[in-house]
Design a protein around this motif. Sequence first.
Motif, mmCIF file in Angstrom:
data_model
loop_
_atom_site.group_PDB
_atom_site.id
_atom_site.type_symbol
_atom_site.label_atom_id
_atom_site.label_comp_id
_atom_site.label_asym_id
_atom_site.label_seq_id
_atom_site.Cartn_x
_atom_site.Cartn_y
_atom_site.Cartn_z
ATOM 1 N N THR A 153 57.919 -0.859 59.111
ATOM 2 C CA THR A 153 58.581 -0.987 57.999
ATOM 3 C C THR A 153 58.555 0.199 56.878
ATOM 4 O O THR A 153 59.563 0.461 56.025
ATOM 5 C CB THR A 153 58.310 -2.211 56.957
ATOM 6 O OG1 THR A 153 56.665 -2.073 56.819
ATOM 7 C CG2 THR A 153 58.736 -3.524 57.851
ATOM 8 N N ARG A 179 65.522 -6.334 60.782
ATOM 9 C CA ARG A 179 65.090 -5.798 59.699
ATOM 10 C C ARG A 179 64.582 -7.477 58.890
ATOM 11 O O ARG A 179 65.307 -8.222 59.173
ATOM 12 C CB ARG A 179 66.044 -5.210 58.928
ATOM 13 C CG ARG A 179 66.488 -3.963 59.421
ATOM 14 C CD ARG A 179 65.475 -2.975 59.147
ATOM 15 N NE ARG A 179 65.782 -1.613 59.596
ATOM 16 C CZ ARG A 179 65.790 -0.931 60.624
ATOM 17 N NH1 ARG A 179 65.227 -1.726 61.596
ATOM 18 N NH2 ARG A 179 66.062 0.280 60.971
ATOM 19 N N PRO A 180 63.477 -7.031 58.454
ATOM 20 C CA PRO A 180 62.640 -6.127 58.071
ATOM 21 C C PRO A 180 61.593 -5.654 59.057
ATOM 22 O O PRO A 180 61.440 -4.549 59.429
ATOM 23 C CB PRO A 180 61.825 -6.515 56.959
ATOM 24 C CG PRO A 180 61.757 -7.820 56.855
ATOM 25 C CD PRO A 180 63.034 -8.371 57.370
#
Length: 292
Positions: A153, A179-180
Amino acid sequence: MTLPAPARFGIMTAPSQVDYADLLRVWREADTVPGIEHAWLFDHLLPIYGDPRGVTYEGWTLLAALAAHTRRLRLGVMVTSNRFRPPAVLAKIAATVDVVSGGRLDFGIGAGSRPDVPMARREYEAHGLPYHDGAHAVSALAEACAVIRRLWTEPEPFDFTGEHIRLAGAFGNPKPVQRPHPPVLVGGRASATLRVAAEHADVWNYPGDDVADAVRRGALLDRHCADLGRDPASITRSLVLPVSYDDPAPVRETIRRATAAGFRHLVLMLPAPYPEGVARWLADEIIGERPV
């Protein structure tokens, strides 16, 4: 009133004492069966049952190959031994599989094999891997979860100095597609491991099919969540259920009890050799249409 989420069924095919072609056949078939939503391998470097010199494939390498041959299934290793690979390297491997799969990875991780399983213990000495005690393994698991998440991340390189992990200029690229980051599944039943799950897991997997003990362990997980200020309902509960092709009734009954107890992520462990059409058989004989 909010209804509970329906159970999500998957399969586990142990990549040991079996041919790659057979594994590929089962996963390709499962990929076409809507009732089967996820598929898993295990993480051992030598056989833990059967012929001690029999074939065992490296789990993450095989997972990448199966990811490239499927289109719909979510997939993962249940669970990756944190003892086998440096966590920053594992983060890179997992991100690569997420890219190959188009964002279908569920990232399973645990502390590693128990010292009371001799067939599992021997794989460490055979591969020159250190084997520390359980407290060391769980502490290292907590650091690994933190580091892996950061590598997935954080947009800039970072340093990390922990008790077990030391990194300088650590940076992950490519990032995972999801995501994340991919969902994190932590497997284990010991209290210390459940504390790690309470902090880091999206899914907690109880390693077995003892529903009564899984419920007790789940209550301990709830207490760890309360200590951390986390809603325990934010962690999906998972069980692994062995399947008998000759008598599917026991696993159907276990599914009934597990879902009634709140377990919504159910993994059907398939013994080899795999019958032709086994994925469709699972859908027809075991999964079926089930109430939430």
